[in-house]
Each structure stands twice: as C-alpha cells, then as structure tokens.
Design a protein around this motif. Sequence first.
Motif, PDB file in Angstrom:
ATOM      1  N   CYS A  62       0.826  -1.217   0.000  1.00 22.63           N
ATOM      2  CA  CYS A  62       0.000   0.000   0.000  1.00 22.63           C
ATOM      3  C   CYS A  62       0.854   1.258   0.000  1.00 22.63           C
ATOM      4  O   CYS A  62       0.577   2.219  -0.726  1.00 22.63           O
ATOM      5  N   VAL A  63       1.890   1.248   0.811  1.00 23.46           N
ATOM      6  CA  VAL A  63       2.739   2.428   0.947  1.00 23.46           C
ATOM      7  C   VAL A  63       3.562   2.664  -0.321  1.00 23.46           C
ATOM      8  O   VAL A  63       3.682   3.802  -0.798  1.00 23.46           O
ATOM      9  N   LEU A  64       4.093   1.598  -0.897  1.00 21.85           N
ATOM     10  CA  LEU A  64       5.049   1.728  -1.991  1.00 21.85           C
ATOM     11  C   LEU A  64       4.412   1.812  -3.371  1.00 21.85           C
ATOM     12  O   LEU A  64       5.064   2.250  -4.319  1.00 21.85           O
ATOM     13  N   VAL A 114      -3.457  16.698  -0.739  1.00 22.96           N
ATOM     14  CA  VAL A 114      -2.213  16.336  -0.059  1.00 22.96           C
ATOM     15  C   VAL A 114      -1.129  15.980  -1.074  1.00 22.96           C
ATOM     16  O   VAL A 114       0.011  16.457  -0.995  1.00 22.96           O
ATOM     17  N   CYS A 115      -1.496  15.135  -2.043  1.00 20.71           N
ATOM     18  CA  CYS A 115      -0.530  14.717  -3.070  1.00 20.71           C
ATOM     19  C   CYS A 115      -0.354  15.766  -4.166  1.00 20.71           C
ATOM     20  O   CYS A 115       0.581  15.683  -4.961  1.00 20.71           O
ATOM     21  N   ARG A 116      -1.297  16.717  -4.227  1.00 17.39           N
ATOM     22  CA  ARG A 116      -1.259  17.809  -5.203  1.00 17.39           C
ATOM     23  C   ARG A 116      -1.264  17.307  -6.642  1.00 17.39           C
ATOM     24  O   ARG A 116      -0.504  17.773  -7.504  1.00 17.39           O
ATOM     25  N   ARG A 117      -2.126  16.361  -6.903  1.00 13.71           N
ATOM     26  CA  ARG A 117      -2.310  15.841  -8.255  1.00 13.71           C
ATOM     27  C   ARG A 117      -3.630  15.089  -8.320  1.00 13.71           C
ATOM     28  O   ARG A 117      -4.238  14.776  -7.279  1.00 13.71           O
ATOM     29  N   CYS A 118      -4.067  14.794  -9.528  1.00 11.37           N
ATOM     30  CA  CYS A 118      -5.271  13.986  -9.710  1.00 11.37           C
ATOM     31  C   CYS A 118      -4.901  12.514  -9.643  1.00 11.37           C
ATOM     32  O   CYS A 118      -3.897  12.084 -10.223  1.00 11.37           O
ATOM     33  N   VAL A 119      -5.713  11.735  -8.934  1.00 10.29           N
ATOM     34  CA  VAL A 119      -5.454  10.307  -8.730  1.00 10.29           C
ATOM     35  C   VAL A 119      -6.560   9.501  -9.394  1.00 10.29           C
ATOM     36  O   VAL A 119      -7.743   9.799  -9.221  1.00 10.29           O
ATOM     37  N   LEU A 120      -6.170   8.478 -10.150  1.00 11.91           N
ATOM     38  CA  LEU A 120      -7.139   7.633 -10.837  1.00 11.91           C
ATOM     39  C   LEU A 120      -7.973   6.839  -9.836  1.00 11.91           C
ATOM     40  O   LEU A 120      -7.439   6.259  -8.889  1.00 11.91           O
ATOM     41  N   ARG A 121      -9.279   6.837 -10.060  1.00 10.77           N
ATOM     42  CA  ARG A 121     -10.233   6.106  -9.204  1.00 10.77           C
ATOM     43  C   ARG A 121      -9.894   6.318  -7.721  1.00 10.77           C
ATOM     44  O   ARG A 121      -9.761   5.374  -6.939  1.00 10.77           O
ATOM     45  N   MET A 122      -9.770   7.557  -7.356  1.00 11.69           N
ATOM     46  CA  MET A 122      -9.368   7.891  -5.988  1.00 11.69           C
ATOM     47  C   MET A 122     -10.466   7.537  -4.995  1.00 11.69           C
ATOM     48  O   MET A 122     -11.629   7.879  -5.180  1.00 11.69           O
ATOM     49  N   ASP A 123     -10.061   6.835  -3.933  1.00 10.67           N
ATOM     50  CA  ASP A 123     -10.992   6.519  -2.852  1.00 10.67           C
ATOM     51  C   ASP A 123     -10.842   7.536  -1.721  1.00 10.67           C
ATOM     52  O   ASP A 123     -11.805   8.155  -1.309  1.00 10.67           O
ATOM     53  N   ASN A 130       0.480   7.017   4.334  1.00 10.97           N
ATOM     54  CA  ASN A 130       1.177   8.157   3.735  1.00 10.97           C
ATOM     55  C   ASN A 130       1.061   8.133   2.216  1.00 10.97           C
ATOM     56  O   ASN A 130       2.025   8.389   1.492  1.00 10.97           O
ATOM     57  N   ASN A 131      -0.136   7.812   1.745  1.00 12.62           N
ATOM     58  CA  ASN A 131      -0.346   7.646   0.312  1.00 12.62           C
ATOM     59  C   ASN A 131      -1.842   7.741   0.018  1.00 12.62           C
ATOM     60  O   ASN A 131      -2.672   7.562   0.913  1.00 12.62           O
ATOM     61  N   CYS A 132      -2.153   8.027  -1.238  1.00 10.74           N
ATOM     62  CA  CYS A 132      -3.549   7.955  -1.666  1.00 10.74           C
ATOM     63  C   CYS A 132      -3.940   6.503  -1.873  1.00 10.74           C
ATOM     64  O   CYS A 132      -3.121   5.673  -2.266  1.00 10.74           O
ATOM     65  N   VAL A 133      -5.199   6.203  -1.631  1.00 10.59           N
ATOM     66  CA  VAL A 133      -5.758   4.904  -1.986  1.00 10.59           C
ATOM     67  C   VAL A 133      -6.508   5.114  -3.289  1.00 10.59           C
ATOM     68  O   VAL A 133      -7.522   5.815  -3.331  1.00 10.59           O
ATOM     69  N   GLY A 134      -5.965   4.540  -4.356  1.00 10.83           N
ATOM     70  CA  GLY A 134      -6.535   4.761  -5.672  1.00 10.83           C
ATOM     71  C   GLY A 134      -6.530   3.519  -6.528  1.00 10.83           C
ATOM     72  O   GLY A 134      -6.494   2.386  -6.023  1.00 10.83           O
ATOM     73  N   HIS A 135      -6.521   3.720  -7.830  1.00 11.84           N
ATOM     74  CA  HIS A 135      -6.725   2.643  -8.787  1.00 11.84           C
ATOM     75  C   HIS A 135      -5.740   1.485  -8.618  1.00 11.84           C
ATOM     76  O   HIS A 135      -6.149   0.318  -8.623  1.00 11.84           O
ATOM     77  N   ARG A 136      -4.474   1.776  -8.452  1.00 15.23           N
ATOM     78  CA  ARG A 136      -3.465   0.712  -8.473  1.00 15.23           C
ATOM     79  C   ARG A 136      -3.172   0.087  -7.112  1.00 15.23           C
ATOM     80  O   ARG A 136      -2.551  -0.984  -7.053  1.00 15.23           O
ATOM     81  N   ASN A 137      -3.564   0.734  -6.027  1.00 16.07           N
ATOM     82  CA  ASN A 137      -3.282   0.138  -4.714  1.00 16.07           C
ATOM     83  C   ASN A 137      -4.540  -0.086  -3.868  1.00 16.07           C
ATOM     84  O   ASN A 137      -4.436  -0.392  -2.679  1.00 16.07           O
ATOM     85  N   TYR A 138      -5.735   0.080  -4.484  1.00 13.53           N
ATOM     86  CA  TYR A 138      -6.951  -0.130  -3.696  1.00 13.53           C
ATOM     87  C   TYR A 138      -7.084  -1.585  -3.273  1.00 13.53           C
ATOM     88  O   TYR A 138      -7.486  -1.886  -2.146  1.00 13.53           O
ATOM     89  N   LYS A 139      -6.742  -2.521  -4.166  1.00 15.86           N
ATOM     90  CA  LYS A 139      -6.833  -3.936  -3.790  1.00 15.86           C
ATOM     91  C   LYS A 139      -5.910  -4.235  -2.607  1.00 15.86           C
ATOM     92  O   LYS A 139      -6.308  -4.925  -1.658  1.00 15.86           O
ATOM     93  N   ALA A 140      -4.682  -3.737  -2.662  1.00 19.46           N
ATOM     94  CA  ALA A 140      -3.741  -3.963  -1.561  1.00 19.46           C
ATOM     95  C   ALA A 140      -4.282  -3.382  -0.263  1.00 19.46           C
ATOM     96  O   ALA A 140      -4.138  -3.990   0.813  1.00 19.46           O
ATOM     97  N   PHE A 141      -4.917  -2.221  -0.342  1.00 22.89           N
ATOM     98  CA  PHE A 141      -5.502  -1.603   0.843  1.00 22.89           C
ATOM     99  C   PHE A 141      -6.631  -2.462   1.399  1.00 22.89           C
ATOM    100  O   PHE A 141      -6.701  -2.699   2.613  1.00 22.89           O
ATOM    101  N   PHE A 142      -7.492  -2.950   0.517  1.00 29.04           N
ATOM    102  CA  PHE A 142      -8.613  -3.790   0.959  1.00 29.04           C
ATOM    103  C   PHE A 142      -8.106  -5.090   1.582  1.00 29.04           C
ATOM    104  O   PHE A 142      -8.595  -5.520   2.641  1.00 29.04           O
TER     105      PHE A 142
END
Length: 276
Positions: A62-64, A114-123, A130-142
């Motif tokens: 999730c972090v990386l 916080v990240c100062r950018r648009c995030v794909l499928r942002m949750d 210390n990261n956004c939960v979005g398109h590429r790491n949402y599964k890892a977060f869940f």
Amino acid sequence: MKCEKFVAFPIFSVFLVMGFVYLVTVFIFIEDWKGLRSTAGSLNAMIFTVLASLSLLSFLVCVLTDPGGVPPAYMPDIEHSGDSDPVAKKSVAHLSHCGKCAAYKPPRAHHCRVCRRCVLRMDHHCLWINNCVGHRNYKAFFVLVIYATVASMYSSIIIVLWAFQKEFNFNGRTPLKIFYITCGIMIVGLSLTLGTLLSWHIYLITQNMTTIEYYEGKRAAWLARKSGQNYRHPFNVGGYKNVTLVLGPNVMKWLCPTAVNHIKDGVDFPTARESL
C-alpha cells in the motif's frame, strides 16, 4: 524515492502498533495461556505470525505502490460521449477538467490536496499509509484491512480464552493488572474499528463505488428524487463483476495484494449502460 514515504510519524505509529500487538499476543497471552512449547501454543503462534506477516506485506505494498496518476496526454472523448448537444459536450469537458492541475482528468479521477495531483479512481488519502488509496493500490488496501481485521480478531479471541482460564491473582501487583486490561481493551477496540472499516469497503466493492463516489451519489440520488427520477451508480455492473474488477477474476488470487495483472489503465471503466 519511494523509501521516503516511510519517513512519517503515522507510518512509524503503524509499525509500532503492529509490533506491539504481535509481541503481546505471542509472548504474553499465548505463552501464558498455552505455552509456546506446547502443540496448541506453537500452532496458535504460527497462525498469528502468518496473519501478521501478511498484514505487514499488504501494508508495504500500500505504501510503496503508486495509486495511479492521470496520463499527461489524456483528453476526454467528448465527441463519443453519447450526447450530440454542443452545450452538453461543453459541460462534459468542464466536468472533466481539473482547475488545480490545469489539465483534463478521466472519469472517477479526483484531485488530492495532499498529493497535489489527480489520482485515478481515488478513494481517499490515507494518513496511515502516507499515500492515496486509488486505482493501483486499492486492492492492496482492501486486502490489508482483511488481514489486519482477522489478525486483531484472532488476538482478541486468544485474550478472551486466556481471561476465562486465568486466575487473576497477581499478588497485589496493580500495574500488571492495568497492563493486561489495557492490552485487552486496545486490541478488542482495534478489532471493532477494523471490522467496521472492512464492512464499509466490502459494501463499496460490491457496489463498485469509491468513498468519494458514495457521497457524490448521495447528493445525486437526492437531486434525482426531487425531479421524480431514480438514480443508479453508473459503474455498478453487478455484484460479482464489481468484485472481480477490484480483486481480479481468479478467486485463488483475491487475497494476494500483489496480484494486480487484471487492473487496466484506470482511464476507462465499464458502465451499467454498457452491460445491458
């Protein structure tokens, strides 16, 4: 560098809590309950170690993992938006434009302050990773929430079983009593908190929603009711398919945080209209 993400107090706090819960569960409660040298004690310690290790792995992923940013050359396909009205097309272009990034953004992408950018499928932006939960790491977060919930509940059960067989005779050592009670309350409270979070995200996944889309949908549903219409989340394509879009088509890999080959570019998503 990605390693810089770990230089944050919330990350350190998570490591501290995970380490504390593991040490207390294994070397205090399991040891005092069954003994680590017994078959039952070593088996419970091994099971809990596996759960803790999987939680740690998911946390690191999730972090990386970058949640996904908007491609620099992205442009909305206004001509094929399904509406021939020039005014409507202009409205679509306006909604797809991020004023802070001064660029277009795909559907389901949102700007993170916080990240100062648009995030794909942002949750949401998660302080604890210390990261956004979005398109590429949402599964890892869940998956992290699943493992952390199961691990904390397992620890809670061990504490309850220990409490039932323990003769609370500490020979007047009040600090030791306070320590045991505090540990029990903390771990049970952690289990309830994580269990609530897990239930919430199970609901979101089955509806193919993000947290942001849930609150946007509440307003859209209210506006639809005022005009005598029914609102349906446009990306809800059916319960099972919704789940596979996040966790993948292979059920055997659902609980693997790094099994994300099914994840596409995050720019286009199937809609309810397309699935009819």
